[in-house]
Design an enzyme around this catalytic site. Structure first.
Site, PDB file in Angstrom:
ATOM      1  N   SER A   1       4.068   5.019  14.220  1.00 26.30           N
ATOM      2  CA  SER A   1       3.286   6.216  13.915  1.00 26.30           C
ATOM      3  C   SER A   1       2.424   6.074  12.677  1.00 26.30           C
ATOM      4  O   SER A   1       1.389   6.742  12.553  1.00 26.30           O
ATOM      5  CB  SER A   1       4.213   7.425  13.750  1.00 26.30           C
ATOM      6  OG  SER A   1       5.181   7.183  12.741  1.00 26.30           O
TER       7      SER A   1
ATOM      8  N   ASP B   1       5.835  17.781   8.215  1.00 27.73           N
ATOM      9  CA  ASP B   1       7.147  17.388   8.728  1.00 27.73           C
ATOM     10  C   ASP B   1       8.010  16.700   7.669  1.00 27.73           C
ATOM     11  O   ASP B   1       9.166  16.375   7.923  1.00 27.73           O
ATOM     12  CB  ASP B   1       7.021  16.516   9.981  1.00 27.73           C
ATOM     13  CG  ASP B   1       6.430  15.126   9.719  1.00 27.73           C
ATOM     14  OD1 ASP B   1       6.251  14.736   8.544  1.00 27.73           O
ATOM     15  OD2 ASP B   1       6.135  14.438  10.720  1.00 27.73           O
TER      16      ASP B   1
ATOM     17  N   HIS C   1       6.181  11.982   7.790  1.00 30.24           N
ATOM     18  CA  HIS C   1       4.951  11.201   7.894  1.00 30.24           C
ATOM     19  C   HIS C   1       4.014  11.517   6.720  1.00 30.24           C
ATOM     20  O   HIS C   1       4.096  12.596   6.131  1.00 30.24           O
ATOM     21  CB  HIS C   1       4.224  11.508   9.211  1.00 30.24           C
ATOM     22  CG  HIS C   1       4.983  11.048  10.419  1.00 30.24           C
ATOM     23  ND1 HIS C   1       5.819  11.886  11.128  1.00 30.24           N
ATOM     24  CD2 HIS C   1       5.042   9.843  11.028  1.00 30.24           C
ATOM     25  CE1 HIS C   1       6.361  11.210  12.126  1.00 30.24           C
ATOM     26  NE2 HIS C   1       5.915   9.970  12.090  1.00 30.24           N
TER      27      HIS C   1
END
Length: 200
Positions: free
Chosen positions: A11, A169, A172
């Site tokens: 990611s 979140d 990240h």
């Protein structure tokens, strides 16, 4: 012809958490190269949630397209307790395959997950030690094959001290976090790009 830049891994290579597409690593690195006089295009082969075991498949799918490959991986290996030797071995397999098609490789090692807010303070030293062990194994697997390794220690230190570098979140990076990461990755990518251009 523009330089062909491929991004592989998880990611962080995709740019999950960035507020705008242009803040993700691919466009940001292309912009940094442009400022240095190098025209480039990019493709993202990375997949959110990927572990090192996914790298050989990502590389195989890319074929011989990338001239410079940025590999960002390791966080999901740690969170899923993948044995260090296995994760490093999969990374080495992918780097060898990229080098075999003539790509210059830039490795961004596993981030310091001890800076993540979800990690309880009592476990941070343990997590930091696990990160250090995996990073060392990643470097040992990739550097002898010719990969350039990015030193992300300054970003880790900043992340531990500045919550604004994380997205909502709290795991990240935010757009600001990606800018901090790209600031240290871009010079290494530029060095790799110049090696490609010099050899052409």
């Amino acid at each position: 012809m523009p330089l062909r830049l491929g991004l592989f891994g998880d990611s962080l290579a995709v740019g999950v958490g960035a507020a705008r597409a242009e803040d993700t690593p691919g466009p940001s690195l292309v912009a940094a190269l442009a400022r240095a006089g190098v025209e480039a295009v990019h493709r993202v082969h990375a997949v959110s949630g990927a572990r090192s075991a996914a790298l050989p498949g990502q590389v195989a799918a890319a074929g011989d397209w990338p001239q410079v490959a940025v590999v960002v991986v390791g966080a999901n290996d740690l969170t899923h307790l993948v044995p260090v030797a296995r994760a490093a071995g999969d990374l080495g397999t992918a780097v060898a395959a990229l080098r075999a098609v003539g790509a210059e490789v830039v490795l961004v090692p596993v981030p310091d997950l001890s800076a993540v807010a979800h990690v309880p303070p009592a476990l941070r030293d343990l997590v930091r030690a696990a990160v250090t062990t995996l990073r060392a194994a990643q470097v040992a697997a990739a550097a002898p094959l010719g990969a350039r390794v990015v030193d992300t220690s300054a970003v880790s230190a900043r992340s531990a001290a500045d919550a604004a570098l994380f997205s909502a979140d709290r795991f990240h990076p935010s757009s600001a976090g990606y800018r901090a990461l790209v600031d240290v990755v871009a010079p290494v990518v530029l060095d790799a790009a110049r090696a490609v251009l010099d050899a052409a």
